[in-house]
Scaffold this motif. Structure first.
Motif, PDB file in Angstrom:
ATOM      1  N   VAL A  43      -8.894  -0.226  -5.550  1.00  0.00           N
ATOM      2  CA  VAL A  43      -8.659   0.629  -4.574  1.00  0.00           C
ATOM      3  C   VAL A  43      -7.638   1.575  -4.959  1.00  0.00           C
ATOM      4  O   VAL A  43      -6.617   1.490  -5.275  1.00  0.00           O
ATOM      5  N   ASP A  44      -8.537   2.706  -4.501  1.00  0.00           N
ATOM      6  CA  ASP A  44      -7.122   4.285  -4.629  1.00  0.00           C
ATOM      7  C   ASP A  44      -7.451   4.949  -3.066  1.00  0.00           C
ATOM      8  O   ASP A  44      -6.978   6.280  -3.015  1.00  0.00           O
ATOM      9  N   VAL A  83       0.678  -1.241  -0.350  1.00  0.00           N
ATOM     10  CA  VAL A  83      -0.042   0.103  -0.445  1.00  0.00           C
ATOM     11  C   VAL A  83       1.244   1.041  -0.094  1.00  0.00           C
ATOM     12  O   VAL A  83       1.708   0.994   1.220  1.00  0.00           O
ATOM     13  N   ILE A  84       1.246   2.078  -0.912  1.00  0.00           N
ATOM     14  CA  ILE A  84       2.262   3.129  -1.081  1.00  0.00           C
ATOM     15  C   ILE A  84       0.942   4.131  -1.374  1.00  0.00           C
ATOM     16  O   ILE A  84      -0.164   4.694  -1.658  1.00  0.00           O
ATOM     17  N   TYR A  85       0.930   5.240   0.855  1.00  0.00           N
ATOM     18  CA  TYR A  85       0.681   6.012   0.702  1.00  0.00           C
ATOM     19  C   TYR A  85       1.532   7.750   1.272  1.00  0.00           C
ATOM     20  O   TYR A  85       2.934   7.084   1.948  1.00  0.00           O
ATOM     21  N   PRO A  86       0.912   8.523   1.719  1.00  0.00           N
ATOM     22  CA  PRO A  86       2.428   9.520   1.819  1.00  0.00           C
ATOM     23  C   PRO A  86       2.028   9.016   3.481  1.00  0.00           C
ATOM     24  O   PRO A  86       1.441   9.500   4.373  1.00  0.00           O
ATOM     25  N   THR A 139     -11.521  -2.331   3.857  1.00  0.00           N
ATOM     26  CA  THR A 139     -11.357  -1.738   2.498  1.00  0.00           C
ATOM     27  C   THR A 139     -11.183  -2.642   0.827  1.00  0.00           C
ATOM     28  O   THR A 139     -11.873  -2.634  -0.097  1.00  0.00           O
ATOM     29  N   LEU A 140     -10.289  -3.935   1.450  1.00  0.00           N
ATOM     30  CA  LEU A 140      -9.996  -4.915   0.334  1.00  0.00           C
ATOM     31  C   LEU A 140     -11.345  -5.960  -0.336  1.00  0.00           C
ATOM     32  O   LEU A 140     -11.643  -5.443  -0.890  1.00  0.00           O
ATOM     33  N   LYS A 165      -5.619   8.579   0.032  1.00  0.00           N
ATOM     34  CA  LYS A 165      -5.706   8.686  -1.255  1.00  0.00           C
ATOM     35  C   LYS A 165      -4.082   7.223  -1.076  1.00  0.00           C
ATOM     36  O   LYS A 165      -3.113   7.862  -0.542  1.00  0.00           O
ATOM     37  N   VAL A 166      -4.074   6.369  -1.784  1.00  0.00           N
ATOM     38  CA  VAL A 166      -3.667   4.645  -1.977  1.00  0.00           C
ATOM     39  C   VAL A 166      -3.072   4.662  -3.312  1.00  0.00           C
ATOM     40  O   VAL A 166      -4.212   5.066  -4.249  1.00  0.00           O
TER      41      VAL A 166
END
Length: 262
Positions: A150-151, A96-99, A113-114, A157-158
């Motif tokens: 999934v965003d 999961v890429i996220y800030p 979420t998944l 936001k991911v």
């Protein structure tokens, strides 16, 4: 007598559909002389599968979940000649890429979420973290769907990216392994014992639908646990009963277990 016929007496009535499904897969591996792969199984399901294979005799079983001590693993049934490899389990590692400097993610929100994206829980393996990076294991065919679906997780936001299994994070385990004695294997008794709650408080958690057994809502406080069952208690954590080790001199049940406290 088939493996499933003789094993029914050792397990719960409600586990019969699982036993039937596993028995079909084991028989398929034997009759077609080729490996047969399951979805991800929880520890209790894996325990049943391994017991059935041991009773069957001419089929072997291996399991793999992406990491050594994975809680959820796929099982592979295969004939004697076969030498299983990790790629046979068809597992994709996704990150999961996220800030992460500005947002915090949690296991529950990622799982929610998944699952709410339209997939079944059985196609998902463990969700792991090193406290900053979050990754999860999923069956290969599902990965492209999730990447397109999934965003966002909660309000964050991911994006999801594939990773080689070799790039998995070093999981921080919060489970506490314990050897203990208990008066009973009842679900309410174990919750009361490990979370230091009154028996009434423990029972109230069942009435409020806050207890799950192997990821299914449990509404019976007097339900007795068996080997490799997992109790999830909302707001408190999880209890995994590993094995029963006899009776103490004082008449209590000796168990090995693992406890996760929130």
């Amino acid at each position: 007598m088939t493996a499933s016929d003789s094993i029914y007496q050792h397990f719960r009535v409600e586990e019969a559909p699982l036993i039937d499904a596993l028995n079909d897969m084991i028989n398929q591996a034997a009759s077609e002389y080729r490996p047969i792969l399951t979805h991800f199984l929880n520890p209790r399901e894996l325990f049943i599968a391994r017991t059935m294979v041991n009773m069957q005799g001419n089929v072997k079983m291996s399991s793999y979940g992406g990491i050594k001590d994975a809680e959820r693993k796929r099982a592979l049934f295969y004939p004697d000649y076969y030498e299983p490899e990790s790629t046979d389990f068809q597992i994709t590692l996704m990150e999961v890429i996220y800030p992460h400097k500005f947002a915090v993610l949690h296991h529950g929100s990622i799982l929610g979420t998944l699952v709410n994206s339209g997939i079944q829980r059985e196609v998902l393996g463990d969700i792991i973290t090193d406290s900053k990076r979050w990754q999860f294991f999923v069956e290969d065919p599902i990965a492209p769907f999730l990447k397109g679906e999934v965003d966002r997780i909660s309000r964050v936001k991911v994006r999801l990216e594939d990773r080689p299994i070799s790039e998995k994070v070093t999981q921080i385990s919060e489970w506490e392994e314990v050897e203990d004695t208990v008066s009973s294997l009842r679900a309410d008794a174990l919750i009361s014992h490990f979370y230091n709650l009154s028996r009434k408080h423990a029972k109230d958690l069942f009435h409020a639908h806050k207890v799950q057994l192997n990821w299914m809502v449990l509404d019976k406080p007097d339900y007795e646990l068996s080997d490799y069952d997992i109790l999830s208690v909302r707001g408190y954590g999880r209890i995994r009963l590993n094995e029963q080790n006899g009776v103490s001199k004082k008449g209590k049940l000796k168990i090995s277990a693992a406890v996760l406290r929130k």
